[in-house]
Each structure stands twice: as C-alpha cells, then as structure tokens.
Design a protein around this motif. Structure first.
Motif, mmCIF file in Angstrom:
data_model
loop_
_atom_site.group_PDB
_atom_site.id
_atom_site.type_symbol
_atom_site.label_atom_id
_atom_site.label_comp_id
_atom_site.label_asym_id
_atom_site.label_seq_id
_atom_site.Cartn_x
_atom_site.Cartn_y
_atom_site.Cartn_z
ATOM 1 N N VAL A 101 -3.690 -3.164 8.371
ATOM 2 C CA VAL A 101 -2.347 -3.648 8.032
ATOM 3 C C VAL A 101 -1.833 -4.706 9.005
ATOM 4 O O VAL A 101 -0.881 -5.424 8.688
ATOM 5 C CB VAL A 101 -1.339 -2.483 7.966
ATOM 6 C CG1 VAL A 101 -1.666 -1.556 6.796
ATOM 7 C CG2 VAL A 101 -1.292 -1.704 9.273
ATOM 8 N N ILE A 137 4.328 2.752 1.101
ATOM 9 C CA ILE A 137 4.770 1.394 0.839
ATOM 10 C C ILE A 137 5.270 0.780 2.142
ATOM 11 O O ILE A 137 5.934 1.452 2.947
ATOM 12 C CB ILE A 137 5.893 1.387 -0.224
ATOM 13 C CG1 ILE A 137 5.308 1.770 -1.588
ATOM 14 C CG2 ILE A 137 6.586 0.040 -0.313
ATOM 15 C CD1 ILE A 137 6.346 1.865 -2.689
ATOM 16 N N ASP A 185 -6.214 1.712 5.711
ATOM 17 C CA ASP A 185 -6.235 0.288 5.363
ATOM 18 C C ASP A 185 -5.799 -0.554 6.566
ATOM 19 O O ASP A 185 -4.830 -0.212 7.260
ATOM 20 C CB ASP A 185 -5.270 -0.009 4.213
ATOM 21 C CG ASP A 185 -5.764 0.489 2.871
ATOM 22 O OD1 ASP A 185 -6.940 0.890 2.791
ATOM 23 O OD2 ASP A 185 -4.970 0.458 1.902
ATOM 24 N N GLN A 197 4.321 -3.789 -0.275
ATOM 25 C CA GLN A 197 2.932 -3.565 -0.694
ATOM 26 C C GLN A 197 2.554 -2.098 -0.515
ATOM 27 O O GLN A 197 2.906 -1.464 0.485
ATOM 28 C CB GLN A 197 2.002 -4.456 0.114
ATOM 29 C CG GLN A 197 0.544 -4.361 -0.276
ATOM 30 C CD GLN A 197 -0.302 -5.399 0.452
ATOM 31 O OE1 GLN A 197 0.187 -6.470 0.826
ATOM 32 N NE2 GLN A 197 -1.568 -5.080 0.665
ATOM 33 N N ARG A 198 1.820 -1.554 -1.473
ATOM 34 C CA ARG A 198 1.303 -0.189 -1.349
ATOM 35 C C ARG A 198 0.004 -0.208 -0.558
ATOM 36 O O ARG A 198 -0.860 -1.051 -0.797
ATOM 37 C CB ARG A 198 1.071 0.429 -2.725
ATOM 38 C CG ARG A 198 2.339 0.872 -3.423
ATOM 39 C CD ARG A 198 2.052 1.537 -4.759
ATOM 40 N NE ARG A 198 3.244 2.183 -5.303
ATOM 41 C CZ ARG A 198 4.190 1.572 -5.983
ATOM 42 N NH1 ARG A 198 4.075 0.259 -6.223
ATOM 43 N NH2 ARG A 198 5.246 2.235 -6.437
ATOM 44 N N VAL A 199 -0.129 0.734 0.365
ATOM 45 C CA VAL A 199 -1.330 0.825 1.187
ATOM 46 C C VAL A 199 -1.783 2.277 1.227
ATOM 47 O O VAL A 199 -1.028 3.197 0.899
ATOM 48 C CB VAL A 199 -1.076 0.310 2.622
ATOM 49 C CG1 VAL A 199 -0.661 -1.152 2.605
ATOM 50 C CG2 VAL A 199 -0.020 1.149 3.334
ATOM 51 N N VAL A 252 -0.427 -7.316 5.476
ATOM 52 C CA VAL A 252 0.188 -6.802 4.254
ATOM 53 C C VAL A 252 1.584 -7.389 4.137
ATOM 54 O O VAL A 252 2.147 -7.904 5.106
ATOM 55 C CB VAL A 252 0.255 -5.261 4.260
ATOM 56 C CG1 VAL A 252 -1.134 -4.654 4.185
ATOM 57 C CG2 VAL A 252 0.993 -4.763 5.507
ATOM 58 N N GLY A 253 2.142 -7.306 2.953
ATOM 59 C CA GLY A 253 3.477 -7.818 2.719
ATOM 60 C C GLY A 253 4.482 -6.706 2.491
ATOM 61 O O GLY A 253 4.122 -5.562 2.167
#
Length: 356
Positions: free
Chosen positions: A305, A328, A303, A297-299, A293-294
């Motif tokens: 990551v 986030i 999820d 980014q919303r997770v 993820v960056g």
C-alpha cells in the motif's frame, strides 16, 4: 446586518471569569451576529480581546442545533458551509434555533494552522476547557459550559486539514448508550454522505464529541476531504447534507432549499467503516512517501500500500508497507515527506449497516 466591530458591540452576557458573548442574547428570537471575547495577555494581545465569531438565528421555542467549524484552522470545508449559512439562514426558515461558531479556534483559523499560534492549543483536545486559562481553553469552556447545554444536537464539522485527506464521511463515536447510538445512526443516514466512519467510545477524551456524549447531547462530527484545500464535490454534498440533517432533527423547517426527500424516496445507504487498532500504516523510516493505493480503494491484508524512499542512502531500496487487514483506504497522508511515526494511511474494515 453589517459587519460587527468591537466599538459597537454590546456585552450581553457577563461573567466573573472566562469569555463573554458580545452582541448575543441567548434565548432571544431573531438573527444575531456577534462574538465571544477571549482575554489573553502577551506581547500582541495585551490591550484587547481575541474575538471568536458567533451567530444565533432563532424562530423562538423549539430544538436547538449547535454547529461548529474551524476547530482546526486548516480545515476549510466546514468553515465555508457555516459562513454561507450565516448569510442565507433567517428565523422564518427555522422551527427552533441554530447557534453557529464558524471559526471556533479563531487564532488558528486566521493563521491557517491546525492549532492556535497564540497558545499552541488544540481545541479538539481541550474540552471541557478552563475559563481562566489560555484562549483555546476559554473557547472550549464557552462551548462546553454555555452553548452545549442549550443544544439538542451538536455537529462538529472537520476535514483532514493540511496533513491528510479523508473519505467524505460522518465520523461518530460509538455509544455512549444504545438509545443515543441509534440516534447517531439515524442522523448519519440523514446527512447522506457516502461513508460513515465509526470509532470507539471516547476516542479523544478532550474532543467536542466526547463533551457532547458526556452532556447527553446528540454529538456528531464529519470528515470532509481535506488536504488544506476545498473540494467542490465534497463541499456540495456536505452543504446539502447539513441542511438535510437540520431538517431531520426538526430545526430547519421544510423549504425548497432543504432538499428534504419526498415520501417513499430511497436514499442510498452509506458505506459503514470502522477504524480499529490495525487500521494505521505507520512509517518506520524517514523519507519520501509514495502511496501505492488511492483513497476509497479496497485492499486486502498483505497488499502493498505504500513505499518510503530514503533521501540520502542512494543504495537502499524503498521501504515497502503492506495492509494489515482487509478494508477500504479511508485516510491518506498528504505531505510526501514522512518521518518515523508518521501515519501514511488508514485502512478501515467495512461492517454491516446497523439495523436501526
């Protein structure tokens, strides 16, 4: 004013112990460039002082802002902003006083390290300090004992340093009382950064934020990117934000470069985030960190990551990590090599903007 050297410095504050200020007379109007002199005896520093740059710019009576950067030597955005400010800011721009310490842990700044190479001290774990201890404790005691009590607001400019990158944000402790919390919220909005990260009261008992709360001074901090470098976009936003905040607290008089918002102008509400116990994702095996993820980014909880790839076990699949909560990505590790216990990233849940 030209460069200040120890040979021409005049000691204007003497103490029976601890650091003294050279070339600085607190309470005097004008622009003064000087330093704090730290006394330390080792193989390198036995015959002189370790200097910590200090600037005081004052128009006379009025509120006082204490601006600090270089608390960690590898956090550069705040250092750049305050070095610039020392050069352009003049007494006629002010309705009070600005005290600037642009390289607070000066040995760490000169070495480009998080902590002091002289005594291993982490300045943001050292408050309120000790006057007859190592250089890091001496700086903490000077700031907490001499500069902080004269301030109405303190802004400690941090970023992620060499080991992490943060969302460009205000970083504020809850409390310590409702009135102070409301002032922190208002000041954070005035800074106009895109995020505000909130943490529990007294998150780090030895930090400048806690020292400010204990002293009854409005204490604010930032996290301005990081990664051991300077991001031009983050720097531009933070540079504008510091000026806006100083205008908000009544220290910086209205000038074109303050970019004070005209009446009726709507300023975008920052995204409010909170670091909680489930925020960190920690490596449980050593290896090479692969982010999935960056930053920003919303997770959602569950999820994937991050992965950590084993270096020597060629048959082993990478260890995968998942988010423990919705939120986030607020902090992302920079070095790709991770150890057991390394925080790979932090996920901060959003919460509704405070009403006040």
């Amino acid at each position: 004013m030209g460069p200040l050297t120890a040979g021409i410095a005049v000691e204007t504050q003497r103490r029976t112990s601890g650091p003294a200020l050279y070339g600085i007379e607190l309470g005097r109007a004008g622009k003064q460039l000087g330093f704090a002199g730290l006394s330390h005896s080792d193989n390198v520093h036995d015959n002189g002082l370790i200097t910590v740059p200090v600037a005081v710019i004052s128009s006379g009576p009025g509120p006082t802002a204490l601006l600090v950067a270089g608390t960690h030597g590898d956090e550069y955005e705040g250092q750049v902003i305050l070095q610039e400010m020392i050069r352009w800011l003049e007494p006629e721009h002010l309705s009070g006083t600005v005290v600037i310490v642009p390289a607070a842990n000066a040995p760490a700044v000169r070495a480009g390290t998080r902590v002091s190479p002289v005594d291993g001290g982490n300045l943001n774990r050292s408050y309120p300090g000790q006057p007859r201890s190592g250089p890091t404790d001496q700086v903490a005691e000077l700031i907490a004992g001499t500069l902080l009590p004269k301030a109405d607001v303190v802004i400690d400019l941090h970023s992620g340093g060499s080991n992490s990158t943060y969302l460009p944000s205000m970083f504020i402790y809850r409390g310590p009382d409702q009135r102070t919390w409301e002032r922190k919220v208002s000041a954070s909005r005035a800074m106009r950064l895109p995020y505000v990260i909130v943490v529990q009261p007294r998150l780090e008992p030895g930090s400048l934020s806690t020292a400010g709360d204990d002293a009854g001074v409005l204490a604010l901090s930032t996290e301005l990117g990081g990664g051991g470098t300077v991001d031009p976009g983050v720097l531009t936003d933070a540079r504008r934000g510091v000026r806006s905040l100083l205008a908000h607290v009544g220290v910086l008089a209205a000038q074109p470069f303050t970019e004070v918002q005209a009446a009726g102008t709507v300023v975008a509400e920052p995204v409010w985030l909170e670091l909680v116990p489930k925020s960190p994702v920690m490596a449980t095996t050593p290896g090479i960190f692969e982010p999935l993820v960056g930053l920003g980014q919303r997770v959602r909880a569950g999820d994937p990551v991050a992965r950590v790839h084993a270096i020597d076990d060629l048959e082993r699949a990478p260890q995968e990590y998942t988010a423990r909560l919705d939120g986030i990505v607020a902090i992302l590790r920079r070095p790709s090599l991770a150890s057991i216990g390394s925080y790979l990233l932090h996920i901060a849940p959003e919460f509704e903007a405070p009403k006040h």
